[in-house]
Design a protein around this motif. Structure first.
Motif, PDB file in Angstrom:
ATOM      1  N   GLY A   1       1.128  15.133  25.695  1.00  0.00           N
ATOM      2  CA  GLY A   1       1.216  13.687  25.779  1.00  0.00           C
ATOM      3  C   GLY A   1       2.544  13.138  25.311  1.00  0.00           C
ATOM      4  O   GLY A   1       3.175  13.687  24.406  1.00  0.00           O
ATOM      5  N   PRO A   2       2.982  12.018  25.886  1.00  0.00           N
ATOM      6  CA  PRO A   2       4.215  11.364  25.434  1.00  0.00           C
ATOM      7  C   PRO A   2       3.987  10.603  24.132  1.00  0.00           C
ATOM      8  O   PRO A   2       2.851  10.288  23.769  1.00  0.00           O
ATOM      9  CB  PRO A   2       4.539  10.410  26.583  1.00  0.00           C
ATOM     10  CG  PRO A   2       3.211  10.098  27.190  1.00  0.00           C
ATOM     11  CD  PRO A   2       2.379  11.336  27.048  1.00  0.00           C
ATOM     12  N   VAL A   3       5.083  10.295  23.440  1.00  0.00           N
ATOM     13  CA  VAL A   3       5.012   9.561  22.180  1.00  0.00           C
ATOM     14  C   VAL A   3       6.032   8.430  22.201  1.00  0.00           C
ATOM     15  O   VAL A   3       6.958   8.405  23.021  1.00  0.00           O
ATOM     16  CB  VAL A   3       5.299  10.473  20.966  1.00  0.00           C
ATOM     17  CG1 VAL A   3       4.254  11.578  20.873  1.00  0.00           C
ATOM     18  CG2 VAL A   3       6.715  11.057  21.035  1.00  0.00           C
ATOM     19  N   ASP A   4       5.849   7.491  21.293  1.00  0.00           N
ATOM     20  CA  ASP A   4       6.843   6.457  21.038  1.00  0.00           C
ATOM     21  C   ASP A   4       7.631   6.828  19.791  1.00  0.00           C
ATOM     22  O   ASP A   4       7.105   7.475  18.873  1.00  0.00           O
ATOM     23  CB  ASP A   4       6.174   5.100  20.818  1.00  0.00           C
ATOM     24  CG  ASP A   4       5.540   4.531  22.088  1.00  0.00           C
ATOM     25  OD1 ASP A   4       5.784   5.100  23.171  1.00  0.00           O
ATOM     26  OD2 ASP A   4       4.806   3.526  21.982  1.00  0.00           O
ATOM     27  N   ILE A   5       8.886   6.421  19.743  1.00  0.00           N
ATOM     28  CA  ILE A   5       9.761   6.714  18.604  1.00  0.00           C
ATOM     29  C   ILE A   5      10.310   5.393  18.074  1.00  0.00           C
ATOM     30  O   ILE A   5      10.998   4.660  18.802  1.00  0.00           O
ATOM     31  CB  ILE A   5      10.929   7.642  19.009  1.00  0.00           C
ATOM     32  CG1 ILE A   5      10.384   8.930  19.629  1.00  0.00           C
ATOM     33  CG2 ILE A   5      11.819   7.953  17.808  1.00  0.00           C
ATOM     34  CD1 ILE A   5      11.458   9.785  20.296  1.00  0.00           C
ATOM     35  N   GLY A   6       9.998   5.083  16.834  1.00  0.00           N
ATOM     36  CA  GLY A   6      10.483   3.854  16.218  1.00  0.00           C
ATOM     37  C   GLY A   6      11.764   4.091  15.443  1.00  0.00           C
ATOM     38  O   GLY A   6      11.882   5.068  14.696  1.00  0.00           O
ATOM     39  N   ILE A   7      12.728   3.181  15.604  1.00  0.00           N
ATOM     40  CA  ILE A   7      14.058   3.340  15.014  1.00  0.00           C
ATOM     41  C   ILE A   7      14.432   2.091  14.215  1.00  0.00           C
ATOM     42  O   ILE A   7      14.232   0.966  14.674  1.00  0.00           O
ATOM     43  CB  ILE A   7      15.100   3.594  16.118  1.00  0.00           C
ATOM     44  CG1 ILE A   7      14.785   4.913  16.857  1.00  0.00           C
ATOM     45  CG2 ILE A   7      16.520   3.620  15.546  1.00  0.00           C
ATOM     46  CD1 ILE A   7      15.585   5.116  18.127  1.00  0.00           C
ATOM     47  N   GLU A   8      14.981   2.320  13.030  1.00  0.00           N
ATOM     48  CA  GLU A   8      15.458   1.236  12.189  1.00  0.00           C
ATOM     49  C   GLU A   8      16.672   1.715  11.401  1.00  0.00           C
ATOM     50  O   GLU A   8      16.677   2.830  10.875  1.00  0.00           O
ATOM     51  CB  GLU A   8      14.355   0.793  11.220  1.00  0.00           C
ATOM     52  CG  GLU A   8      14.738  -0.378  10.327  1.00  0.00           C
ATOM     53  CD  GLU A   8      13.612  -0.784   9.396  1.00  0.00           C
ATOM     54  OE1 GLU A   8      13.879  -1.534   8.445  1.00  0.00           O
ATOM     55  OE2 GLU A   8      12.468  -0.322   9.604  1.00  0.00           O
TER      56      GLU A   8
ATOM     57  N   ALA B   1       4.786   8.265  17.034  1.00  0.00           N
ATOM     58  CA  ALA B   1       3.344   8.105  17.204  1.00  0.00           C
ATOM     59  C   ALA B   1       3.008   7.953  18.673  1.00  0.00           C
ATOM     60  O   ALA B   1       3.884   7.665  19.508  1.00  0.00           O
ATOM     61  CB  ALA B   1       2.847   6.886  16.425  1.00  0.00           C
ATOM     62  N   THR B   2       1.728   8.151  18.987  1.00  0.00           N
ATOM     63  CA  THR B   2       1.284   8.004  20.370  1.00  0.00           C
ATOM     64  C   THR B   2       1.574   6.604  20.888  1.00  0.00           C
ATOM     65  O   THR B   2       1.974   6.424  22.042  1.00  0.00           O
ATOM     66  CB  THR B   2      -0.220   8.298  20.473  1.00  0.00           C
ATOM     67  OG1 THR B   2      -0.457   9.634  19.993  1.00  0.00           O
ATOM     68  CG2 THR B   2      -0.701   8.188  21.907  1.00  0.00           C
ATOM     69  N   ARG B   3       1.387   5.625  20.034  1.00  0.00           N
ATOM     70  CA  ARG B   3       1.697   4.250  20.418  1.00  0.00           C
ATOM     71  C   ARG B   3       2.191   3.493  19.195  1.00  0.00           C
ATOM     72  O   ARG B   3       1.578   3.531  18.129  1.00  0.00           O
ATOM     73  CB  ARG B   3       0.453   3.557  20.972  1.00  0.00           C
ATOM     74  CG  ARG B   3       0.605   2.059  21.231  1.00  0.00           C
ATOM     75  CD  ARG B   3       1.513   1.779  22.403  1.00  0.00           C
ATOM     76  NE  ARG B   3       1.790   0.332  22.532  1.00  0.00           N
ATOM     77  CZ  ARG B   3       2.570  -0.201  23.479  1.00  0.00           C
ATOM     78  NH1 ARG B   3       3.137   0.616  24.373  1.00  0.00           N
ATOM     79  NH2 ARG B   3       2.781  -1.494  23.539  1.00  0.00           N
ATOM     80  N   ILE B   4       3.340   2.823  19.344  1.00  0.00           N
ATOM     81  CA  ILE B   4       3.883   1.980  18.280  1.00  0.00           C
ATOM     82  C   ILE B   4       3.874   0.539  18.779  1.00  0.00           C
ATOM     83  O   ILE B   4       4.507   0.218  19.793  1.00  0.00           O
ATOM     84  CB  ILE B   4       5.314   2.398  17.898  1.00  0.00           C
ATOM     85  CG1 ILE B   4       5.324   3.812  17.298  1.00  0.00           C
ATOM     86  CG2 ILE B   4       5.915   1.402  16.909  1.00  0.00           C
ATOM     87  CD1 ILE B   4       6.712   4.341  16.995  1.00  0.00           C
ATOM     88  N   ASP B   5       3.156  -0.301  18.088  1.00  0.00           N
ATOM     89  CA  ASP B   5       3.121  -1.722  18.435  1.00  0.00           C
ATOM     90  C   ASP B   5       4.203  -2.440  17.638  1.00  0.00           C
ATOM     91  O   ASP B   5       4.167  -2.485  16.406  1.00  0.00           O
ATOM     92  CB  ASP B   5       1.749  -2.321  18.116  1.00  0.00           C
ATOM     93  CG  ASP B   5       0.655  -1.753  19.012  1.00  0.00           C
ATOM     94  OD1 ASP B   5       0.911  -1.600  20.225  1.00  0.00           O
ATOM     95  OD2 ASP B   5      -0.439  -1.445  18.489  1.00  0.00           O
ATOM     96  N   ALA B   6       5.174  -2.977  18.348  1.00  0.00           N
ATOM     97  CA  ALA B   6       6.278  -3.659  17.677  1.00  0.00           C
ATOM     98  C   ALA B   6       6.914  -4.639  18.639  1.00  0.00           C
ATOM     99  O   ALA B   6       6.995  -4.395  19.853  1.00  0.00           O
ATOM    100  CB  ALA B   6       7.311  -2.647  17.199  1.00  0.00           C
ATOM    101  N   ASP B   7       7.360  -5.750  18.106  1.00  0.00           N
ATOM    102  CA  ASP B   7       8.043  -6.769  18.881  1.00  0.00           C
ATOM    103  C   ASP B   7       9.542  -6.591  18.686  1.00  0.00           C
ATOM    104  O   ASP B   7      10.155  -7.182  17.796  1.00  0.00           O
ATOM    105  CB  ASP B   7       7.595  -8.159  18.425  1.00  0.00           C
ATOM    106  CG  ASP B   7       8.236  -9.263  19.271  1.00  0.00           C
ATOM    107  OD1 ASP B   7       8.760  -8.934  20.351  1.00  0.00           O
ATOM    108  OD2 ASP B   7       8.232 -10.429  18.835  1.00  0.00           O
ATOM    109  N   CYS B   8      10.117  -5.709  19.514  1.00  0.00           N
ATOM    110  CA  CYS B   8      11.548  -5.394  19.387  1.00  0.00           C
ATOM    111  C   CYS B   8      12.035  -4.828  20.717  1.00  0.00           C
ATOM    112  O   CYS B   8      11.234  -4.535  21.611  1.00  0.00           O
ATOM    113  CB  CYS B   8      11.762  -4.395  18.247  1.00  0.00           C
ATOM    114  SG  CYS B   8      11.069  -2.757  18.550  1.00  0.00           S
ATOM    115  N   PRO B   9      13.335  -4.656  20.874  1.00  0.00           N
ATOM    116  CA  PRO B   9      13.847  -4.057  22.116  1.00  0.00           C
ATOM    117  C   PRO B   9      13.237  -2.674  22.360  1.00  0.00           C
ATOM    118  O   PRO B   9      12.895  -1.952  21.421  1.00  0.00           O
ATOM    119  CB  PRO B   9      15.348  -3.963  21.867  1.00  0.00           C
ATOM    120  CG  PRO B   9      15.631  -5.030  20.865  1.00  0.00           C
ATOM    121  CD  PRO B   9      14.428  -5.080  19.977  1.00  0.00           C
TER     122      PRO B   9
END
Length: 412
Positions: free
Chosen positions: A17-24, A32-40
């Protein structure tokens, strides 16, 4: 708050399965499998995402000089001789411009970390070093460049070169190298290189055992020196074409010695295939060391570019995926497991060679990412998958559109 989320990325060695990658702040903070965030957002669209490609052995300073050289023999001796002839005329700006073109090509192919070997000697002085250091600073937004300063044409037999090496190390070069086979006193050159490494507390990266016979190999000596100096994990050898010519029992014994000493090995398939076997008319030696036995023993190994468009290798586009594919062809790597291992030679294993502790796609790692138009590692190597986009510390560094097939009657 997240600054960017990469959507639907397939990671090497991960599940289906694909994943999301959060960057800061330039680093990965979530996978994670799904990251809920209001960002680009940046979409991978179920393609392979890697933690940047790693080129452990590249000569930026003498790249793109093939048109200045006379190439008749195609041998190592001719390449050294011709490069020595032309580099006396190198200016800092000339080196900078050629090296920049090569380095930008590497970035566009998804490379985010490079060790470049830079020559110093009385003919070129430190002009190549000065140019590459300036270039590394100018392109630091896209790629990390680590300099290995070395003597290409000999050290013990080339007065003035030693002082230039010392000067480069005093100015902060983090790696010292050499080419013992080009010296009249190979053990003497090794003595001095290891002495400099100890004095300045830097790593060692040697051009070693580049020849078409098994005579006068230095590999065992380098392994013993590494252990004696306590430099395990800090020494790399490149080329080592002579190792590929040994019978199996001698090859296995040297693999045991290499792995036990913590010496890393880099194979440079394009150059070694081009230079080796010139005088042999049939059953030409390939000169490319199969790394699987070393990997099985836990050794750090990589495949790298070496030269681009010069007398040593008159080819090259900066693609490490192409280099992994070439290595796979030569070493008969065909299974999915073997092709995945080839990808590792320009990613995770190459990062080990450069002693990069924060390499990977995990929270805390730098957000250095490249998206390849492939489903997984084996697919990427088998098809020489093109890079779609790249990130350096979370910032977009390049994008590439895929070609579109236009059927008859379709709108342009």
């Amino acid at each position: 708050m997240l600054e960017l989320v990469v959507r639907r990325a397939r990671l090497p060695g991960a599940g289906p399965g694909p994943v999301d990658i959060g960057i800061e702040a330039g680093r990965i903070v979530a996978v994670a499998t799904r990251i809920d965030a209001d960002c680009p957002e940046l979409h991978a669209r179920d393609r392979l995402v890697l933690p940047g490609l790693v080129d452990t052995h590249l000569h930026l300073d003498k790249s793109r000089t093939a048109d200045r050289c006379v190439q008749v023999e195609g041998t190592l001796a001719e390449a050294i001789r011709e490069t020595a002839r032309i580099k006396a005329a190198f200016t800092e700006q000339d080196v900078y411009e050629r090296a920049r073109e090569t380095l930008e090509a590497c970035v566009l192919q998804g490379t985010t970390r490079i060790r470049t070997h830079v020559e110093v000697d009385p003919a070129v002085g430190t002009r190549g070093l000065d140019a590459v250091r300036r270039l590394a600073a100018d392109l630091a937004w896209a790629v990390d460049v680590q300099v290995c300063v070395f003597a290409q044409e000999g050290l013990t037999n080339c007065p003035g070169t030693d002082a230039l090496l010392v000067d480069a190390l005093e100015r902060g070069a983090p790696v010292v190298g050499g080419a013992p086979y080009a010296d009249v006193d190979p053990p003497g050159q090794l003595d001095r290189v290891f002495e400099l490494a100890r004095r300045f507390d830097v790593d060692v990266d040697l051009h070693l055992d580049l020849a078409e016979t098994t005579d006068a190999m230095q590999l065992a000596d380098v392994c013993k020196r590494t252990v004696a100096q306590g430099w395990e994990g800090r020494v790399t050898v490149g080329h080592v074409t002579q190792l590929s010519l040994l019978p199996p029992d001698e090859y296995d014994a040297l693999c045991d010695l290499v792995a036990g000493s913590g010496v890393a090995m880099t194979v440079l398939p394009a150059t070694d295939l081009f230079l080796m076997g010139r005088a042999v008319r049939a059953a030409k030696p390939r000169g490319v060391v199969p790394l699987a036995p070393l990997l099985a023993r836990g050794a750090a190994c990589s495949v790298a570019t070496n030269n681009v468009l010069n007398a040593f290798t008159p080819y090259g586009d900066g693609s490490l995926i192409r280099m992994a594919n070439l290595y796979a062809n030569v070493t008969h790597a065909g299974s999915r497991t073997e092709l995945d291992q080839c990808l590792g030679l320009v990613t995770a294993n190459a990062a080990r060679v450069m002693r990069t502790p924060d390499y990977g796609i995990a929270p805390g790692a730098p957000a250095d990412l490249v998206c390849l138009d492939a489903a997984d590692g084996a697919d990427a190597v088998a098809r020489i998958a093109p890079a779609r986009w790249g990130l350096k510390r979370g910032r977009l560094t390049f994008t590439r559109e895929l070609p579109v097939l236009h059927q008859p009657g379709a709108l342009a």
